[in-house]
Design a protein around this motif. Sequence first.
Motif, PDB file in Angstrom:
ATOM      1  N   ASP A  72       3.707  -4.451 -25.269  1.00  0.00           N
ATOM      2  CA  ASP A  72       5.410  -3.909 -24.050  1.00  0.00           C
ATOM      3  C   ASP A  72       6.409  -3.241 -24.877  1.00  0.00           C
ATOM      4  OD1 ASP A  72       7.537  -4.306 -22.766  1.00  0.00           O
ATOM      5  OD2 ASP A  72       8.208  -5.910 -22.673  1.00  0.00           O
ATOM      6  N   PRO A  73       7.071  -2.045 -24.866  1.00  0.00           N
ATOM      7  CA  PRO A  73       7.324  -1.445 -25.081  1.00  0.00           C
ATOM      8  C   PRO A  73       8.572  -1.627 -25.444  1.00  0.00           C
ATOM      9  CG  PRO A  73       6.950  -0.154 -23.319  1.00  0.00           C
ATOM     10  CD  PRO A  73       5.871  -1.343 -23.696  1.00  0.00           C
ATOM     11  N   ASP A  80      14.214  -9.439 -28.286  1.00  0.00           N
ATOM     12  CA  ASP A  80      14.076  -9.118 -27.320  1.00  0.00           C
ATOM     13  C   ASP A  80      13.496  -9.762 -26.227  1.00  0.00           C
ATOM     14  OD1 ASP A  80      15.469  -6.864 -28.845  1.00  0.00           O
ATOM     15  OD2 ASP A  80      13.767  -5.658 -28.928  1.00  0.00           O
ATOM     16  N   LEU A  81      12.792 -10.050 -27.063  1.00  0.00           N
ATOM     17  CA  LEU A  81      11.431 -11.287 -25.537  1.00  0.00           C
ATOM     18  C   LEU A  81      12.180 -11.938 -24.732  1.00  0.00           C
ATOM     19  CD1 LEU A  81       8.457 -11.799 -25.181  1.00  0.00           C
ATOM     20  CD2 LEU A  81       9.136 -14.102 -26.036  1.00  0.00           C
ATOM     21  N   PRO A  82      13.546 -12.461 -24.480  1.00  0.00           N
ATOM     22  CA  PRO A  82      13.644 -12.962 -22.778  1.00  0.00           C
ATOM     23  C   PRO A  82      14.408 -11.178 -22.411  1.00  0.00           C
ATOM     24  CG  PRO A  82      15.115 -14.211 -24.975  1.00  0.00           C
ATOM     25  CD  PRO A  82      13.860 -12.599 -25.531  1.00  0.00           C
ATOM     26  N   HIS A  87      12.637  -8.072 -17.502  1.00  0.00           N
ATOM     27  CA  HIS A  87      11.827  -6.612 -17.290  1.00  0.00           C
ATOM     28  C   HIS A  87      10.435  -6.507 -16.485  1.00  0.00           C
ATOM     29  CE1 HIS A  87      10.712  -2.375 -16.868  1.00  0.00           C
ATOM     30  NE2 HIS A  87      12.018  -2.279 -16.787  1.00  0.00           N
ATOM     31  N   ALA A  88       9.491  -7.232 -17.074  1.00  0.00           N
ATOM     32  CA  ALA A  88       8.650  -7.614 -17.173  1.00  0.00           C
ATOM     33  C   ALA A  88       7.843  -8.253 -15.644  1.00  0.00           C
ATOM     34  CB  ALA A  88       7.488  -7.644 -18.594  1.00  0.00           C
ATOM     35  N   PRO A  99       3.060 -10.744 -11.074  1.00  0.00           N
ATOM     36  CA  PRO A  99       4.539 -10.371 -11.569  1.00  0.00           C
ATOM     37  C   PRO A  99       4.299 -10.464 -12.890  1.00  0.00           C
ATOM     38  CG  PRO A  99       5.048 -12.321 -11.245  1.00  0.00           C
ATOM     39  CD  PRO A  99       3.594 -12.133 -10.268  1.00  0.00           C
ATOM     40  N   GLY A 100       4.620 -10.031 -14.047  1.00  0.00           N
ATOM     41  CA  GLY A 100       4.844 -10.194 -15.624  1.00  0.00           C
ATOM     42  C   GLY A 100       3.554  -8.918 -16.547  1.00  0.00           C
ATOM     43  N   ALA A 101       3.671  -7.995 -15.117  1.00  0.00           N
ATOM     44  CA  ALA A 101       2.672  -6.592 -16.417  1.00  0.00           C
ATOM     45  C   ALA A 101       3.647  -5.598 -17.269  1.00  0.00           C
ATOM     46  CB  ALA A 101       1.998  -5.808 -15.195  1.00  0.00           C
ATOM     47  N   ALA A 102       2.953  -5.504 -18.578  1.00  0.00           N
ATOM     48  CA  ALA A 102       4.143  -4.479 -19.184  1.00  0.00           C
ATOM     49  C   ALA A 102       3.241  -3.700 -19.806  1.00  0.00           C
ATOM     50  CB  ALA A 102       5.217  -5.622 -20.101  1.00  0.00           C
ATOM     51  N   VAL A 103       2.225  -3.606 -19.754  1.00  0.00           N
ATOM     52  CA  VAL A 103       1.541  -2.197 -20.573  1.00  0.00           C
ATOM     53  C   VAL A 103       1.127  -1.482 -19.703  1.00  0.00           C
ATOM     54  CG1 VAL A 103      -0.691  -2.059 -21.623  1.00  0.00           C
ATOM     55  CG2 VAL A 103       0.273  -4.504 -21.768  1.00  0.00           C
TER      56      VAL A 103
END
Length: 152
Positions: A72-73, A80-82, A87-88, A99-103
């Motif tokens: 996750d950029p 930064d995780l929360p 956002h993801a 939901p939850g995609a970050a790549v």
Amino acid sequence: SRFPSLMGRCPRHATPCLCADPHPPAAHPAGPAGPACAYCGLPGHRPAAQGALLGPVGQTPLFAHRHCALWDPRCRTWSDLPAAVGHASTNLCSKCSRPGAAVACSITRCPTVLHLACALDAPALFLENLRFVCAEHARLYTDPSRPPLVAF
């Protein structure tokens, strides 16, 4: 490692740990499945591509697989995780629609965003410096008849 602070607390050992060995389900105090990754939603300590399940983060109940967070950029450090997960959670995966995609694809204006597990299951490319190229744009790197892609 991109950020050594992602060495969170192993939910099984309660110490900083990057173990990749599966533990017996009964060893986890939260039950057989244990906590789930805030990105992919998969439970427990995964010995495969997602990496060790780390967490909780500070005073939050968040857990994340090491590699789900690493790709996750928006997640540069464990703190930064929360915000990154927040956002993801607004991104629907281009493959599974959860939901939850970050790549995200590194090609400018490409709308493809995936969970790490979905990206690993696709004919996509994972490049150095944590860059990902979706299946549609992977041909830019693999088709010898096309000129090489110089920059993103």
